[in-house]
Scaffold this active site. Structure first.
Site, PDB file in Angstrom:
ATOM      1  N   HIS A  36      39.015  33.174  36.483  1.00  0.00           N
ATOM      2  CA  HIS A  36      37.893  32.679  37.291  1.00  0.00           C
ATOM      3  C   HIS A  36      37.551  31.230  36.982  1.00  0.00           C
ATOM      4  CE1 HIS A  36      35.685  34.419  40.446  1.00  0.00           C
ATOM      5  NE2 HIS A  36      34.614  34.839  39.827  1.00  0.00           N
ATOM      6  N   ASN A  83      28.492  33.054  40.906  1.00  0.00           N
ATOM      7  CA  ASN A  83      27.870  33.571  42.133  1.00  0.00           C
ATOM      8  C   ASN A  83      26.769  32.685  42.690  1.00  0.00           C
ATOM      9  OD1 ASN A  83      29.592  35.645  41.563  1.00  0.00           O
ATOM     10  ND2 ASN A  83      28.040  37.240  41.476  1.00  0.00           N
ATOM     11  N   ASP A 108      39.649  29.375  42.004  1.00  0.00           N
ATOM     12  CA  ASP A 108      40.677  30.402  41.828  1.00  0.00           C
ATOM     13  C   ASP A 108      40.826  31.260  43.082  1.00  0.00           C
ATOM     14  OD1 ASP A 108      38.917  33.199  40.984  1.00  0.00           O
ATOM     15  OD2 ASP A 108      37.923  31.271  40.847  1.00  0.00           O
ATOM     16  N   ASN A 129      32.889  34.821  45.697  1.00  0.00           N
ATOM     17  CA  ASN A 129      31.432  34.677  45.660  1.00  0.00           C
ATOM     18  C   ASN A 129      30.964  33.246  45.426  1.00  0.00           C
ATOM     19  OD1 ASN A 129      30.847  37.361  46.214  1.00  0.00           O
ATOM     20  ND2 ASN A 129      30.956  37.962  44.065  1.00  0.00           N
TER      21      ASN A 129
END
Length: 204
Positions: A36, A83, A108, A129
Site C-alpha cells: 500500500h 482512506n 499502488d 480508497n
C-alpha cells in the site's frame, strides 16, 4: 525594504506552485515496506532525484517545494492514512488554486503485476480508497495518475487489507525498485504536458 516585502519578492521569484505531486501510503515505520506504500516509495525516488527532502508538515501532509521541468511543484505525502488522503490533497489544491488536471497521484494497484506501470489521464477509483477520497475532495476524476502494480491477491478468499499491508518478496521488490526508478522521467513527461507520450512509453 520590510521583511514582508522581501518574502513577497522571494515568492514572486520562485513562481506560483503549479502542480501537486502526491504519493499515497500510510504513515509510520509499521507500513513502510508494504504494498500500500508504493506511492510513498515512488515519491522518495522523485525527491532524491531532485535533491529534496520532505520536511514541513502542512495540509495534513509532509511536503517539499521544488521544481520539475521548470514548473514549481509541491511534493506531498498525506499523513491522514490512506482512506482520508483526499483531505490533504483537497486542502492543498484549494489553497494554491490548482485544477485537478495538475494534481498527479502515484499509488499502488493490485490489478497489475508487481513492477508494472499504467499512466492514466483520469478515471474512477477502481476500488482504491485513497483515490476514492481524492475524487471526493477534488470533486473530479480528471487528475492524472501513475499506477504502480503491486500484484493481485494470491487467492480470492485472501483478505484484501492483509494483502495490501503485506511486504514484497525479494524478487518482487526488485521489480518495484525498477518501476520506482522510472517515475522521475514519467513525472517530467506529465508536467511537460506529454501525457500521451508517457502513456505509450511507460504503460507496459
Amino acid at each position: 525594504m520590510s521583511i514582508f516585502d522581501l518574502f513577497a519578492q522571494i515568492s514572486r521569484s520562485q513562481g506560483q506552485i503549479e502542480y501537486l505531486i502526491v504519493g499515497l501510503g500510510n504513515p509510520g515505520p509499521k507500513y513502510e515496506k508494504t504494498r500500500h506504500n508504493a506511492g510513498f516509495r515512488a515519491l522518495d525516488v522523485l525527491l532524491k532525484e531532485n535533491n529534496l527532502e520532505l520536511g514541513r508538515k502542512k495540509f495534513k501532509a509532509l511536503t517539499a517545494d521544488g521544481s520539475v521541468s521548470g514548473k514549481r511543484c509541491l511534493f506531498m505525502k498525506p499523513q491522514t492514512f490512506m482512506n482520508l488522503s483526499g483531505e490533504a490533497v483537497g486542502e492543498a489544491a484549494r489553497f494554491y488554486k490548482i485544477p485537478p488536471e495538475k494534481v498527479i497521484v502515484l499509488f499502488d494497484d493490485i490489478s497489475l503485476p508487481p513492477g508494472k506501470l499504467r499512466i492514466r489521464r483520469k478515471g474512477s477509483a477502481g476500488g482504491h480508497n485513497g483515490i476514492k477520497s481524492i475524487i471526493e475532495h477534488l470533486d473530479s476524476e480528471a487528475f492524472p495518475r501513475v499506477k504502480l502494480g503491486v500484484g493481485a491477491k494470491p487467492r480470492p478468499d485472501y483478505d484484501l487489507a492483509d494483502w495490501v499491508l503485506s511486504s514484497f518478496s525479494p524478487q518482487d521488490q526488485q521489480k518495484m525498485e525498477e518501476a520506482y526508478a522510472l517515475c522521475p522521467e514519467i513525472i517530467s513527461c506529465l508536467v511537460e504536458g506529454k501525457i500521451d507520450e508517457a502513456m505509450s512509453r511507460f504503460s507496459h
